[in-house]
Design a protein around this motif. Structure first.
Motif, short mmCIF file in Angstrom:
data_model
loop_
_atom_site.label_atom_id
_atom_site.label_comp_id
_atom_site.label_asym_id
_atom_site.label_seq_id
_atom_site.Cartn_x
_atom_site.Cartn_y
_atom_site.Cartn_z
N GLU A 30 0.83 -1.21 0.00
CA GLU A 30 0.00 0.00 0.00
C GLU A 30 0.86 1.25 0.00
O GLU A 30 0.50 2.27 -0.57
CB GLU A 30 -0.92 0.02 1.22
CG GLU A 30 -2.04 -1.00 1.18
CD GLU A 30 -2.81 -1.10 2.49
OE1 GLU A 30 -2.54 -0.29 3.41
OE2 GLU A 30 -3.66 -1.99 2.60
N MET A 31 2.03 1.18 0.66
CA MET A 31 2.92 2.33 0.75
C MET A 31 3.82 2.44 -0.48
O MET A 31 4.64 3.34 -0.58
CB MET A 31 3.76 2.25 2.02
CG MET A 31 2.92 2.39 3.28
SD MET A 31 3.77 2.04 4.82
CE MET A 31 5.28 2.94 4.67
N GLY A 32 3.68 1.50 -1.44
CA GLY A 32 4.40 1.59 -2.69
C GLY A 32 5.75 0.89 -2.73
O GLY A 32 6.52 1.08 -3.68
N LEU A 33 6.07 0.08 -1.73
CA LEU A 33 7.34 -0.64 -1.75
C LEU A 33 7.27 -1.74 -2.82
O LEU A 33 6.34 -2.54 -2.84
CB LEU A 33 7.61 -1.28 -0.38
CG LEU A 33 8.98 -1.93 -0.19
CD1 LEU A 33 10.08 -0.87 -0.23
CD2 LEU A 33 9.02 -2.67 1.14
N PRO A 34 8.23 -1.77 -3.75
CA PRO A 34 8.19 -2.77 -4.81
C PRO A 34 8.42 -4.18 -4.27
O PRO A 34 9.11 -4.37 -3.27
CB PRO A 34 9.32 -2.35 -5.76
CG PRO A 34 10.14 -1.37 -5.03
CD PRO A 34 9.36 -0.85 -3.88
#
Length: 93
Positions: free
Chosen positions: A17-21
């Protein structure tokens, strides 16, 4: 009571959700009790969590825990201590 596997899956969800790949999460290891969990990607591009039980020794640097506004389980940062404490204490959230 929340299990180690539930905490790992919650950590994966929050960080996505926080965009960590996914590449940054793959290989991450977690310790819960006497269990070691490792995130792996399977052939379908989905995560699989390997687990193994045994004696685990962790040496921690106390300087890491001076930040009271970051959840020690998933690493999410909050604006206040109450939200930080609530973050991963309940597996139903």
């Amino acid at each position: 009571m929340t299990t180690g596997l539930e905490l790992v899956n919650k950590w994966i969800e929050k960080n996505r959700e926080m965009g960590l790949p996914d590449e940054a999460m793959e290989g991450t290891k977690f310790v819960f009790g006497d269990m070691l969990y490792t995130i792996r990607k399977n052939g379908e591009g989905r995560f699989h969590v390997d687990s193994s039980q045994g004696k685990i020794v962790i040496f921690r640097d106390l300087k890491q825990y001076t930040d009271e506004l970051t959840c020690r389980i998933c690493g999410t940062e909050y604006d206040n201590k109450i939200d930080t404490i609530r973050c991963c204490t309940n597996g139903d959230e």
